[in-house]
Design an enzyme around this catalytic site. Structure first.
Site, short mmCIF file in Angstrom:
data_model
loop_
_atom_site.label_atom_id
_atom_site.label_comp_id
_atom_site.label_asym_id
_atom_site.label_seq_id
_atom_site.Cartn_x
_atom_site.Cartn_y
_atom_site.Cartn_z
N SER A 334 0.71 -1.33 0.16
CA SER A 334 0.08 0.01 -0.13
C SER A 334 0.90 1.32 -0.02
CB SER A 334 -0.96 -0.03 1.14
OG SER A 334 -1.90 0.90 1.38
N ASP A 409 -9.51 -4.37 -4.81
CA ASP A 409 -9.16 -3.29 -4.10
C ASP A 409 -9.92 -2.13 -4.13
OD1 ASP A 409 -7.35 -1.41 -3.20
OD2 ASP A 409 -5.70 -2.63 -3.55
N HIS A 486 23.68 -3.45 -26.38
CA HIS A 486 23.26 -2.17 -25.58
C HIS A 486 23.47 -1.52 -24.19
CE1 HIS A 486 21.31 -1.97 -29.44
NE2 HIS A 486 21.67 -0.76 -29.92
#
EC number: 3.1.-.-
Length: 537
Positions: A334, A409, A486
């Site tokens: 949270s 949620d 890279h």
């Protein structure tokens, strides 16, 4: 008389631990704070039984402390009211000062009676003797004896100081007493109005601490005895004292015990009853800490104080507990995502970051509960005083990241829990992927990831994944080839010369690797089997 005075001024004692066996289990790390062994075979614990005099005097003083906290932090309002009513004249103030003086004398007498009650109790006399010896000399033996007692944490000696690492003393770029660096430093408060505001904001934490000091804190005792926890007090750069708990699993046969999980609790979360239990059950070494103003930690849980606390916790893990940054995992639930992402940004060598039920930014969640007409005021206030910019901080971390989204949620959704697309964890994922893989997350990739995020079940997720025929081996080969050519530093330009279908496949593959769904509400405990290490090449 010296011992009696120590009993008068000493802390409250809650619980006593005693050993059955003559030998005590030794820690695998001698320099860490002392531990309390498991009660299963070698020890037992009991609540401290104060004498009647101490018990009743303690109740009176605790009640007086709560009233004092309320009176102190509300004093500006009280003075304004008394001034308007004409009660601040000399004729009124003198009698009031007499009453106040009499009350203070009575409370001092109550404190002395409590001290006498403690002085007549052999258990308390033994405790205060050990506490004074530990303050004079923090030897391993003294701290081992002190660990046999659970008492008011404000009197616990400081175990670790923020300036203790030698590198901090020699570095000019480290934290100062004003605090560690934030991406957007909070403005300094100025003027009488700001001072009043600060007092009002500190009131809930102060009253909560006074109330919480009254019971015997059973949750903390359970952590100490059942998990072989080691409690320690850390001093942050702002002067706040941080209450921590460390459980060492390096001596076990489980390989994950060599890794340390630093847990960042959510709002009103404590290490005794918070997200610490998940990595503990999974077999990891765990370091939990309480937010400033919570339990034994002092201060107020504002962003600057939170970052200062997290900084000293990480330093403690590295320089005192002996973990390398590469062996440290940051786990947050949270609102703890703010300190977790700050640590990841400030300590880029940590092994991984796991964010459970966290969000990208506090502003949308604040606007959700406020009137639309206040939008400008709310945005400015949050940005200046509670700027929890998790996504911005997380994008500055180069290591593995796992986001756990709660499909039901009810806290970090901006509409209703059933509207899974309003979950701010989605925005956290999108911002992370757009920063790391901007070419992949172009129009086609962004669109298909949003479709995948709209899925409310595993079946729907698999359906979208299979519709675009994602070839995971191909995705891995593309990413590994780019990394070999890279380097690993983000952002990557992979996908620049790729077809739209290729970008869609790669976007879905990356989204699935960085975000896992957990079918639960915001506050449901995360099972240990759902605590998994983030994906990396």
């Amino acid at each position: 008389m010296a011992k009696l005075l120590s009993c008068v001024l000493g802390p409250r004692l809650y619980k006593i631990y005693r050993e059955r066996d003559s030998e005590r289990a030794q820690s695998s790390v001698p320099e860490t704070p002392t531990s309390v062994t498991s009660p299963s075979s070698s020890s037992w614990d009991t609540y401290y039984q104060p004498r009647a005099l101490e018990k009743h005097a303690d109740s009176i003083l605790a009640l007086a402390s709560v009233f004092w906290s309320i009176s102190y932090y509300s004093s500006p309002f009280a003075f304004f009211y008394l001034y308007r009513k004409g009660y601040l004249g000399l004729s009124k103030v003198v009698p009031f000062s007499h009453y106040a003086g009499t009350l203070l004398l009575l409370l001092a007498g109550v404190a002395c009676l409590r001290g006498i009650g403690r002085w007549t109790n052999p258990q308390y006399r033994q405790f205060i003797t050990i506490l004074e010896a530990t303050h004079r000399n923090q030897s391993a033996e003294n701290k081992r004896q002190l660990a046999n007692y659970n008492f008011d944490f404000r009197s616990w000696p400081v175990d670790f100081h923020w300036e203790e690492p030698s590198s901090r003393k020699e570095s000019r770029g480290g934290p100062s007493r004003r605090g560690v660096a934030l991406l957007r430093p909070e403005p300094l408060h100025r003027g009488t109005a700001d001072t009043l505001l600060n007092r009002v904001k500190k009131l809930p934490c102060q009253v909560t601490r006074d109330v919480a000091s009254c019971p015997s804190q059973p949750g903390c005792c359970i952590s100490l005895t059942q998990c072989n926890g080691r409690r320690a007090k850390l001093l942050a750069c702002d002067g706040n004292e941080i209450d921590t708990m460390f459980v060492d699993r390096r001596g076990t046969a489980e390989p994950q015990g060599q890794k340390l999980v630093i847990c960042c609790e959510g709002n009103a979360g404590f290490y005794e009853v918070g997200c610490v239990s998940t990595p503990l059950e999974a077999g990891y070494s765990v370091l939990g800490w309480n937010h400033p103003g919570f339990a034994g930690s002092t201060g107020v849980p504002f962003p600057q104080n939170e970052a200062n606390a997290m900084d000293v916790v990480v330093q403690f893990a590295i320089h005192r507990l002996g973990f390398q940054p590469q062996d440290i995992i940051i786990y947050a639930w949270s609102i703890g995502g703010f300190t977790a992402t700050w640590a990841a940004m400030s300590y880029p060598d940590v092994s991984a970051v796991i964010l459970d039920a966290s969000f990208d930014d506090l502003v949308p969640l604040a606007l959700k509960v406020m009137p639309d007409s206040w939008r400008g005021l709310v945005t400015r206030t949050v940005r200046q005083h509670l700027n929890l910019n998790n996504a911005e901080q997380l994008c500055r971390y180069q290591g593995p990241v796992l986001l756990i989204r709660r499909t039901k949620d009810e806290i970090i959704t901006t509409t209703v829990p059933e509207d899974i697309m309003s979950n701010r964890g989605n925005d956290l994922l999108l911002k992370l992927l757009q920063h790391r893989y901007p070419r992949v997350m172009a129009e086609e990739g962004l669109q298909v990831v949003r479709q995948w995020l709209e899925a409310s079940s595993q079946l729907e997720e698999a359906s979208i994944y299979s519709r675009w025929e994602v070839e995971e081996d191909w995705c891995l080969s593309v990413l590994r080839s780019y990394q070999a050519e890279h380097g690993p530093d983000f952002p990557w330009s992979v996908g620049e010369d790729m077809s739209a279908d290729g970008r869609r496949q790669l976007a879905l593959f990356l989204a699935r690797k960085h975000l896992h769904n957990f079918e639960a509400t915001h506050c449901s405990p995360l099972p240990a089997q759902n605590f998994q290490m983030p994906w990396h090449l």
